[in-house]
Design a protein around this motif. Structure first.
Motif, PDB file in Angstrom:
ATOM      1  N   GLN A  99       0.944  -1.313  -0.036  1.00 25.51           N
ATOM      2  CA  GLN A  99       0.090  -0.099   0.009  1.00 25.51           C
ATOM      3  C   GLN A  99       0.903   1.275   0.003  1.00 25.51           C
ATOM      4  N   SER A 100       2.042   1.124   0.654  1.00 22.45           N
ATOM      5  CA  SER A 100       2.709   2.477   0.938  1.00 22.45           C
ATOM      6  C   SER A 100       3.452   2.739  -0.377  1.00 22.45           C
ATOM      7  N   SER A 101       3.682   1.839  -1.635  1.00 21.53           N
ATOM      8  CA  SER A 101       4.031   2.294  -2.752  1.00 21.53           C
ATOM      9  C   SER A 101       2.983   2.937  -3.916  1.00 21.53           C
ATOM     10  N   LEU A 102       1.769   3.011  -3.243  1.00 22.74           N
ATOM     11  CA  LEU A 102       0.746   3.387  -4.181  1.00 22.74           C
ATOM     12  C   LEU A 102       0.302   4.805  -4.013  1.00 22.74           C
ATOM     13  N   PRO A 103      -0.295   5.299  -5.224  1.00 21.75           N
ATOM     14  CA  PRO A 103      -0.675   7.002  -5.084  1.00 21.75           C
ATOM     15  C   PRO A 103      -1.528   7.098  -4.104  1.00 21.75           C
ATOM     16  N   LYS A 104      -1.118   8.132  -3.344  1.00 20.93           N
ATOM     17  CA  LYS A 104      -2.267   8.455  -1.972  1.00 20.93           C
ATOM     18  C   LYS A 104      -3.485   8.748  -2.386  1.00 20.93           C
ATOM     19  N   GLY A 105      -4.101   9.084  -3.580  1.00 21.80           N
ATOM     20  CA  GLY A 105      -5.440   9.193  -3.967  1.00 21.80           C
ATOM     21  C   GLY A 105      -5.906   7.757  -4.023  1.00 21.80           C
ATOM     22  N   LEU A 106      -4.993   6.718  -4.601  1.00 21.70           N
ATOM     23  CA  LEU A 106      -5.625   5.479  -4.956  1.00 21.70           C
ATOM     24  C   LEU A 106      -5.959   4.833  -3.569  1.00 21.70           C
ATOM     25  N   GLN A 107      -4.656   4.855  -2.717  1.00 21.20           N
ATOM     26  CA  GLN A 107      -4.982   4.320  -1.226  1.00 21.20           C
ATOM     27  C   GLN A 107      -5.934   4.763  -0.724  1.00 21.20           C
ATOM     28  N   GLU A 108      -6.303   6.144  -0.541  1.00 17.33           N
ATOM     29  CA  GLU A 108      -7.361   6.685   0.169  1.00 17.33           C
ATOM     30  C   GLU A 108      -8.956   6.161  -0.441  1.00 17.33           C
ATOM     31  N   LYS A 109      -8.977   5.758  -1.551  1.00 16.85           N
ATOM     32  CA  LYS A 109     -10.375   5.377  -2.243  1.00 16.85           C
ATOM     33  C   LYS A 109     -10.381   3.822  -2.302  1.00 16.85           C
ATOM     34  N   TYR A 110      -9.160   3.342  -2.465  1.00 17.32           N
ATOM     35  CA  TYR A 110      -9.452   1.792  -2.638  1.00 17.32           C
ATOM     36  C   TYR A 110      -8.385   1.070  -1.684  1.00 17.32           C
ATOM     37  N   LEU A 111      -8.841  -0.394  -1.381  1.00 17.43           N
ATOM     38  CA  LEU A 111      -8.126  -1.197  -0.786  1.00 17.43           C
ATOM     39  C   LEU A 111      -7.588  -2.196  -1.717  1.00 17.43           C
ATOM     40  N   LEU A 112      -6.170  -2.112  -2.040  1.00 15.29           N
ATOM     41  CA  LEU A 112      -5.904  -3.263  -3.007  1.00 15.29           C
ATOM     42  C   LEU A 112      -5.297  -4.529  -2.437  1.00 15.29           C
ATOM     43  N   THR A 113      -5.998  -5.516  -2.979  1.00 15.20           N
ATOM     44  CA  THR A 113      -5.491  -6.959  -2.370  1.00 15.20           C
ATOM     45  C   THR A 113      -4.945  -7.968  -3.287  1.00 15.20           C
ATOM     46  N   ARG A 114      -5.336  -9.138  -3.517  1.00 15.30           N
ATOM     47  CA  ARG A 114      -4.448 -10.088  -4.137  1.00 15.30           C
ATOM     48  C   ARG A 114      -4.381  -9.972  -5.726  1.00 15.30           C
ATOM     49  N   GLN A 115      -3.491 -10.434  -6.210  1.00 20.65           N
ATOM     50  CA  GLN A 115      -3.218 -10.376  -7.543  1.00 20.65           C
ATOM     51  C   GLN A 115      -4.400 -11.656  -8.212  1.00 20.65           C
ATOM     52  N   ILE A 116      -4.904 -10.869  -9.436  1.00 24.36           N
ATOM     53  CA  ILE A 116      -5.787 -11.862 -10.016  1.00 24.36           C
ATOM     54  C   ILE A 116      -5.597 -12.023 -11.552  1.00 24.36           C
ATOM     55  N   GLY A 117      -4.472 -11.371 -11.903  1.00 23.26           N
ATOM     56  CA  GLY A 117      -4.171 -11.542 -13.356  1.00 23.26           C
ATOM     57  C   GLY A 117      -2.607 -10.979 -13.573  1.00 23.26           C
TER      58      GLY A 117
END
Ligand SMILES: C/C(=N\O)c1ccc(O)cc1O
Length: 326
Positions: free
Chosen positions: A7-25
């Motif tokens: 999460q820390s290497s993600l854009p701030k806006g993306l982190q605030e709006k979404y929670l990224l989880t597992r790889q699907i592709g």
């Protein structure tokens, strides 16, 4: 632990709006992660594109913002919608709608070959999507089973085309990437006129021909194991083999559709509009199913009687011609 480094290497806006989880592709350009919109818990697919895979970063980055605005206006039931777009110094993050059925590639791989009726339903939806892209001046140029997503694991389901935005956003880089990736689905003129990006809409008709060949037979028409020519030479010569064992139960109309798309000369190749009028697709039951999948609200309020179904692609060309009148 997803809360830590990922999460820390993600854009701030993306982190605030979404929670990224597992790889699907995973693909040539990066990976796809399952994400949850924090405010709604809705699922999205976030395509993470590693910039270092692309040469001319300057223009691509500049194009990315402008192109994304155009692409967010693209609206068709068989095209993946772009929800959001972010970037850091070394990556792009494209937030796309989630497709529970995953890639067509995996379905064809697991089922060997699709039932002809299923291949027809999927192919018709692909034609409608590409017809819409072309009418908006967008050439996909990289149509392949990995870029066709399924809305569910059911045979009868909505399909969506993806990555049209990516190649459009990273125009010149996409061409570089396309030429570096597996060439199996690329039309001959991409190799012979690659440096002039003037090749036209017909490249997508060729790739759809390859896609249909793979869905119907379970194997690729141009492959390094066939004959003693390289894949690009087989493509440029337009040489493919319909192995009897694989094609014996497939209708002549389906074979005719494939043969008229896999024509080397783009001027002689059947167009998307002509393919939509091909006899193989004048199947009222399939058209009614496609209509219901693509426009579920229409069917709900005034179900069109099957005999009167107006093909979902609407702008039907007048009459079907085997070859464009020159
Ligand atoms: C790119 C994409 N959706 O837009 C996607 C990619 C892979 C997958 O399994 C599911 C998906 O929804």
């Amino acid at each position: 632990d997803l809360q830590s480094d990922n999460q820390s290497s993600l854009p701030k806006g993306l982190q605030e709006k979404y929670l990224l989880t597992r790889q699907i592709g995973v693909g040539v350009c990066g990976e796809v992660r399952l994400a949850f919109e924090r405010s709604t818990c809705n699922k999205f697919a976030v395509k993470v594109i590693n910039k270092k895979n692309f040469q001319s970063e300057g223009t691509a980055t500049r194009n990315a913002e402008t192109e994304i605005k155009i692409l967010q206006r693209i609206d068709h039931p068989c095209l993946i919608k772009t929800q959001d777009f972010y970037q850091t110094e070394d990556s792009y993050f494209i937030v796309l709608e989630m497709m529970e059925g995953g890639e067509l590639f995996n379905k064809v791989k697991s089922q060997q070959q699709l039932k002809e009726s299923v291949a027809k339903l999927y192919f018709y939806q692909m034609l409608c999507a590409v017809h819409y892209l072309h009418s908006n001046g967008i050439i996909h140029r990289d149509l392949k089973p990995e870029n066709i997503l399924l809305s569910s694991s059911e045979d009868v389901c909505l399909i969506k085309v993806t990555d049209f935005n990516q190649s459009r956003i990273l125009e010149e880089a996409a061409l570089m990437r396309t030429l570096c990736g597996t060439p199996s689905y690329l039309a001959p003129e991409v190799f012979t006129h690659a440096n002039t990006t003037g090749y036209g809409l017909a490249v997508d008709a060729w790739s759809l021909g390859v896609l249909l060949f793979v869905c119907l037979s379970g194997y690729a028409p141009f492959h390094e194991n066939f004959g003693n020519y390289s894949v690009s030479e087989q493509i440029i010569r337009g040489e493919f083999t319909m192995i009897p064992k694989k094609w014996e139960h497939i209708s002549n109309q389906a074979k005719d559709m494939v043969r008229k798309l896999l024509v080397v000369d783009p001027k002689e190749r059947m167009s998307i509009a002509e393919a939509l009028q091909h006899p193989w697709l004048q199947d009222q039951e399939m058209l009614a199913t496609a209509q219901r999948l693509m426009y579920p609200n229409d069917a709900a309020c005034h179900p069109a009687p099957v005999a009167m179904v107006t093909p979902a692609h609407q702008e039907a060309e007048s009459g079907y011609t085997t070859h464009r009148k020159r």
